[in-house]
Design a protein around this motif. Structure first.
Motif, PDB file in Angstrom:
ATOM      1  N   ARG A 131     -13.236   3.225   0.017  1.00 50.79           N
ATOM      2  CA  ARG A 131     -12.015   2.880   0.755  1.00 50.79           C
ATOM      3  C   ARG A 131     -12.156   3.177   2.246  1.00 50.79           C
ATOM      4  O   ARG A 131     -11.690   2.401   3.086  1.00 50.79           O
ATOM      5  CB  ARG A 131     -10.824   3.642   0.173  1.00 50.79           C
ATOM      6  CG  ARG A 131     -10.389   3.156  -1.205  1.00 50.79           C
ATOM      7  CD  ARG A 131      -9.314   4.086  -1.790  1.00 50.79           C
ATOM      8  NE  ARG A 131      -8.154   4.193  -0.926  1.00 50.79           N
ATOM      9  CZ  ARG A 131      -7.116   3.355  -0.941  1.00 50.79           C
ATOM     10  NH1 ARG A 131      -7.098   2.340  -1.786  1.00 50.79           N
ATOM     11  NH2 ARG A 131      -6.095   3.544  -0.119  1.00 50.79           N
ATOM     12  N   GLU A 139      -3.738   3.546   4.979  1.00 47.93           N
ATOM     13  CA  GLU A 139      -3.538   2.141   4.635  1.00 47.93           C
ATOM     14  C   GLU A 139      -3.701   1.920   3.133  1.00 47.93           C
ATOM     15  O   GLU A 139      -4.519   2.577   2.476  1.00 47.93           O
ATOM     16  CB  GLU A 139      -4.521   1.246   5.385  1.00 47.93           C
ATOM     17  CG  GLU A 139      -4.177   1.043   6.848  1.00 47.93           C
ATOM     18  CD  GLU A 139      -5.075   0.013   7.493  1.00 47.93           C
ATOM     19  OE1 GLU A 139      -4.591  -0.704   8.394  1.00 47.93           O
ATOM     20  OE2 GLU A 139      -6.264  -0.084   7.123  1.00 47.93           O
ATOM     21  N   LYS A 140      -2.947   0.994   2.611  1.00 46.05           N
ATOM     22  CA  LYS A 140      -3.035   0.599   1.203  1.00 46.05           C
ATOM     23  C   LYS A 140      -3.865  -0.679   1.082  1.00 46.05           C
ATOM     24  O   LYS A 140      -3.814  -1.543   1.966  1.00 46.05           O
ATOM     25  CB  LYS A 140      -1.637   0.365   0.602  1.00 46.05           C
ATOM     26  CG  LYS A 140      -0.693   1.551   0.733  1.00 46.05           C
ATOM     27  CD  LYS A 140      -1.200   2.731  -0.073  1.00 46.05           C
ATOM     28  CE  LYS A 140      -0.157   3.844  -0.157  1.00 46.05           C
ATOM     29  NZ  LYS A 140       0.191   4.421   1.147  1.00 46.05           N
ATOM     30  N   THR A 166      -1.248  -1.959   5.455  1.00 47.16           N
ATOM     31  CA  THR A 166      -1.984  -2.547   4.336  1.00 47.16           C
ATOM     32  C   THR A 166      -3.154  -3.363   4.865  1.00 47.16           C
ATOM     33  O   THR A 166      -3.158  -3.799   6.018  1.00 47.16           O
ATOM     34  CB  THR A 166      -1.096  -3.487   3.477  1.00 47.16           C
ATOM     35  OG1 THR A 166      -0.731  -4.641   4.241  1.00 47.16           O
ATOM     36  CG2 THR A 166       0.142  -2.778   2.968  1.00 47.16           C
ATOM     37  N   ASP A 206      -4.917  -0.505  -4.428  1.00 48.19           N
ATOM     38  CA  ASP A 206      -3.599   0.079  -4.679  1.00 48.19           C
ATOM     39  C   ASP A 206      -2.717  -0.895  -5.458  1.00 48.19           C
ATOM     40  O   ASP A 206      -1.932  -0.485  -6.313  1.00 48.19           O
ATOM     41  CB  ASP A 206      -2.930   0.465  -3.357  1.00 48.19           C
ATOM     42  CG  ASP A 206      -3.688   1.593  -2.665  1.00 48.19           C
ATOM     43  OD1 ASP A 206      -3.696   2.714  -3.202  1.00 48.19           O
ATOM     44  OD2 ASP A 206      -4.306   1.330  -1.605  1.00 48.19           O
ATOM     45  N   THR A 268       3.558  -1.223  -2.339  1.00 47.06           N
ATOM     46  CA  THR A 268       2.781  -0.518  -1.306  1.00 47.06           C
ATOM     47  C   THR A 268       3.646   0.499  -0.562  1.00 47.06           C
ATOM     48  O   THR A 268       3.113   1.438   0.039  1.00 47.06           O
ATOM     49  CB  THR A 268       2.168  -1.502  -0.299  1.00 47.06           C
ATOM     50  OG1 THR A 268       3.210  -2.313   0.294  1.00 47.06           O
ATOM     51  CG2 THR A 268       1.139  -2.401  -0.973  1.00 47.06           C
ATOM     52  N   ASP A 271       4.903   5.112  -3.300  1.00 48.27           N
ATOM     53  CA  ASP A 271       3.742   5.689  -3.982  1.00 48.27           C
ATOM     54  C   ASP A 271       4.069   6.100  -5.408  1.00 48.27           C
ATOM     55  O   ASP A 271       3.275   5.866  -6.339  1.00 48.27           O
ATOM     56  CB  ASP A 271       3.223   6.903  -3.214  1.00 48.27           C
ATOM     57  CG  ASP A 271       2.611   6.540  -1.873  1.00 48.27           C
ATOM     58  OD1 ASP A 271       2.398   5.325  -1.637  1.00 48.27           O
ATOM     59  OD2 ASP A 271       2.351   7.449  -1.066  1.00 48.27           O
ATOM     60  N   ARG A 274       4.451   3.007  -7.664  1.00 48.21           N
ATOM     61  CA  ARG A 274       3.163   2.344  -7.856  1.00 48.21           C
ATOM     62  C   ARG A 274       2.285   3.111  -8.839  1.00 48.21           C
ATOM     63  O   ARG A 274       1.675   2.527  -9.736  1.00 48.21           O
ATOM     64  CB  ARG A 274       2.458   2.207  -6.500  1.00 48.21           C
ATOM     65  CG  ARG A 274       1.158   1.421  -6.564  1.00 48.21           C
ATOM     66  CD  ARG A 274       0.498   1.317  -5.213  1.00 48.21           C
ATOM     67  NE  ARG A 274       0.029   2.601  -4.716  1.00 48.21           N
ATOM     68  CZ  ARG A 274       0.615   3.288  -3.745  1.00 48.21           C
ATOM     69  NH1 ARG A 274       1.715   2.826  -3.155  1.00 48.21           N
ATOM     70  NH2 ARG A 274       0.133   4.461  -3.359  1.00 48.21           N
TER      71      ARG A 274
END
Length: 329
Positions: A131, A139-140, A166, A206, A268, A271, A274
């Motif tokens: 990542r 960032e996602k 993102t 994500d 996104t 958290d 998700r």
């Protein structure tokens, strides 16, 4: 195939396939996504009195429209119906495709879904190092996995541009890659990934978005879910069986790209939601092992052998396209 050279159309007539099958003398013939080669194979099976199982997994008539061959859709559906009506039985991967085939007049259609390797596709393979090479801290990653081809509608992901904090990551290759790189200049394109590299990438997402509306199943959705990644997809085709909207991801109305964007923002930006959806997604697919799915397939083979369709016992050309009748003659 024009515009997509990696797709190859197999030449050879019914007589050649008949010779090959005669030499092999199988108990049953599995027709994988039959359309050209599989059409000739089902005719050869009829000649030899062999049971056949036709596996529907590509919505070819709708693909034709996507590739600019408008006006052919109903003729192609007639061809699909002819193939499957002359097999001993048909297997479809989702409830949507079963209904679709029955609406076209195909009689004996049974469900055969797909398995997923939940050891390979596992949230443990999430890689912070991977990542860091792609996104900035905080960032996602919004991910896509699949062929970069017209039918996958990857260009719809333009609707996700500008979502704060993102970055879009596109995994795959195909003829649309140059155009998509122009449309999505801020996205990261990995090219083709397979094996452990693919599993690491998917687990590191994500959210995954699968915008294609012609998916008869969509295996990449199961792989994301096994990796504890929630999925956003259109409410058509295979995703209807796979994504439990508001529990393992979100389904949006086909063509509603504003809805797609809203659902991606929802995931996104929250958290806790998700992660909860991701955990539920993994629990949903953990039991879908390939051993169980292939055991079902063996059962379908046995059913075809025990009760072959009447057409297997003697050829009937009623409803066959004229060119096919000439080829058989």
């Amino acid at each position: 195939m024009p515009k997509y050279r990696k797709v190859r159309v197999a030449p050879g007539g019914v007589a050649r396939i008949r010779r090959l099958l005669s030499d092999l003398d199988p108990d049953v013939v599995h027709l994988a996504s039959p359309f050209v080669l599989g059409w000739r194979a089902v005719l050869a099976c009829q000649d030899l009195g062999l049971p056949s199982v036709a596996v529907y997994q590509t919505e070819v008539p709708a693909y034709a429209a996507r590739y600019g061959m408008h006006g052919l859709e109903q003729a192609l559906w007639t061809h699909v119906k002819n193939i499957h009506q002359h097999a001993s039985l048909t297997l479809a991967p989702s409830s949507y495709t079963i209904d679709q085939l029955r609406a076209q007049g195909v009689q004996d259609v049974r469900l055969w879904a797909r398995g997923v390797d939940s050891s390979r596709f596992d949230p443990r393979h999430r890689s912070e190092e991977w990542r860091r090479r792609i996104v900035r801290p905080g960032e996602k990653i919004i991910g896509f996995v699949g062929r970069l081809a017209v039918e996958k509608q990857v260009e719809d992901l333009v609707a996700l541009a500008g979502i704060p904090n993102t970055r879009l990551v596109i995994v795959g290759e195909g003829p649309q890659a140059p155009r998509l790189k122009q449309l999505l200049p801020d996205a990261h394109f990995t090219g083709f990934l397979g094996g452990d590299a693919l599993a690491r990438a998917v687990a590191s997402f994500d959210v995954m978005v699968s915008p294609g509306e012609l998916e008869t199943f969509c295996q990449t959705i199961q792989e994301a879910m096994a990796s504890a990644v929630p999925v956003v997809a259109p409410a058509r085709g295979g995703p209807l069986d796979l994504v439990n909207s508001s529990h393992t991801g979100w389904l949006y109305a086909p063509k509603d790209l504003a809805g797609m964007r809203s659902y991606v923002q929802d995931l996104t930006g929250d958290d806790a939601k998700r992660r909860a959806m991701g955990r539920t997604a993994r629990e949903t697919v953990r039991g879908r092992c390939w051993k169980s799915v292939c055991s079902q397939l063996i059962g379908h083979y046995a059913a075809a052998i025990e009760n072959p369709a009447p057409q297997v016992l003697g050829r009937s050309l009623t409803g066959f396209p004229r060119w096919a009748q000439d080829r058989v003659g």
